[in-house]
Design a protein around this motif. Structure first.
Motif, PDB file in Angstrom:
ATOM      1  N   SER A  57      29.762  -4.736  -8.320  1.00 15.12           N
ATOM      2  CA  SER A  57      30.796  -5.635  -8.844  1.00 15.12           C
ATOM      3  C   SER A  57      32.131  -5.485  -8.117  1.00 15.12           C
ATOM      4  CB  SER A  57      30.996  -5.412 -10.344  1.00 15.12           C
ATOM      5  OG  SER A  57      31.636  -4.181 -10.593  1.00 15.12           O
ATOM      6  N   VAL A  58      32.409  -4.292  -7.598  1.00 17.91           N
ATOM      7  CA  VAL A  58      33.683  -4.056  -6.902  1.00 17.91           C
ATOM      8  C   VAL A  58      33.477  -3.825  -5.407  1.00 17.91           C
ATOM      9  CG1 VAL A  58      34.912  -3.200  -8.931  1.00 17.91           C
ATOM     10  CG2 VAL A  58      33.647  -1.582  -7.482  1.00 17.91           C
ATOM     11  N   LYS A  59      32.262  -4.114  -4.921  1.00 26.56           N
ATOM     12  CA  LYS A  59      31.934  -3.919  -3.506  1.00 26.56           C
ATOM     13  C   LYS A  59      32.271  -2.496  -3.070  1.00 26.56           C
ATOM     14  CE  LYS A  59      32.495  -8.785  -2.549  1.00 26.56           C
ATOM     15  NZ  LYS A  59      33.238  -9.823  -1.878  1.00 26.56           N
ATOM     16  N   LEU A  60      31.768  -1.522  -3.835  1.00 23.19           N
ATOM     17  CA  LEU A  60      32.054  -0.110  -3.603  1.00 23.19           C
ATOM     18  C   LEU A  60      31.677   0.291  -2.184  1.00 23.19           C
ATOM     19  CD1 LEU A  60      33.123   2.236  -5.419  1.00 23.19           C
ATOM     20  CD2 LEU A  60      30.741   2.988  -5.568  1.00 23.19           C
ATOM     21  N   GLN A  61      32.584   0.991  -1.526  1.00 28.37           N
ATOM     22  CA  GLN A  61      32.380   1.474  -0.166  1.00 28.37           C
ATOM     23  C   GLN A  61      32.088   2.970  -0.199  1.00 28.37           C
ATOM     24  OE1 GLN A  61      32.553  -0.783   2.465  1.00 28.37           O
ATOM     25  NE2 GLN A  61      32.761  -2.262   0.788  1.00 28.37           N
ATOM     26  N   VAL A  65      34.945   5.766  -5.685  1.00 28.02           N
ATOM     27  CA  VAL A  65      34.448   6.001  -7.037  1.00 28.02           C
ATOM     28  C   VAL A  65      34.831   4.793  -7.889  1.00 28.02           C
ATOM     29  CG1 VAL A  65      34.700   7.468  -9.081  1.00 28.02           C
ATOM     30  CG2 VAL A  65      34.708   8.491  -6.806  1.00 28.02           C
ATOM     31  N   VAL A  66      33.924   4.371  -8.768  1.00 30.21           N
ATOM     32  CA  VAL A  66      34.248   3.298  -9.707  1.00 30.21           C
ATOM     33  C   VAL A  66      35.033   3.910 -10.869  1.00 30.21           C
ATOM     34  CG1 VAL A  66      33.338   1.625 -11.358  1.00 30.21           C
ATOM     35  CG2 VAL A  66      32.222   1.914  -9.140  1.00 30.21           C
ATOM     36  N   VAL A  67      36.163   3.304 -11.197  1.00 25.28           N
ATOM     37  CA  VAL A  67      36.937   3.697 -12.372  1.00 25.28           C
ATOM     38  C   VAL A  67      36.826   2.562 -13.388  1.00 25.28           C
ATOM     39  CG1 VAL A  67      39.244   4.207 -13.275  1.00 25.28           C
ATOM     40  CG2 VAL A  67      38.501   5.206 -11.102  1.00 25.28           C
TER      41      VAL A  67
END
Length: 119
Positions: A57-61, A65-67
């Motif tokens: 959903s946040v295009k994690l690289q 870390v997802v917060v």
């Protein structure tokens, strides 16, 4: 009925301490102006999915870390009143500049929610 603002944002691992400090300061400001709760959580167990996920959903690289965060209010009207006060609070201004944020605000997801169940 209580109201919740929810946020999902990717934060570089090396910026987590700076993010935590910023969130702690912002949380105090929100609480001073009447928010009932201010919660910030760092992702820990986020298995990949074929369809969708928090990381997708946040295009994690790599190295991020997802917060997942939320703020609780008495109602949407209460939220609107508090946010007006918070946004005009001079202590928040230094944190609102893109170069001061320890994350990519363009990949942040947010929205307001009517609480349906609270046990």
């Amino acid at each position: 009925m209580k109201y919740v603002d929810g946020f999902v944002v990717p934060v570089p691992e090396q910026n987590l301490a700076a993010y935590r400090e910023m969130a702690h300061t912002a949380g105090k400001i929100w609480k001073e102006h009447g928010a009932l709760e201010f919660i910030e959580c760092a992702g820990d167990d986020m298995p990949p999915s074929e369809v969708t996920s928090f990381p997708q959903s946040v295009k994690l690289q790599p190295g991020e870390v997802v917060v997942f965060s939320w703020i609780v209010y008495e109602s949407r009207e209460h939220r609107d009143q508090i946010n007006a006060k918070v946004m005009s609070d001079p202590r928040l201004a230094p944190m609102m500049h893109a170069d001061a944020m320890p994350f990519d605000g363009k990949r942040m997801i947010w929205g307001g929610f009517n609480m349906m169940v609270s046990l």
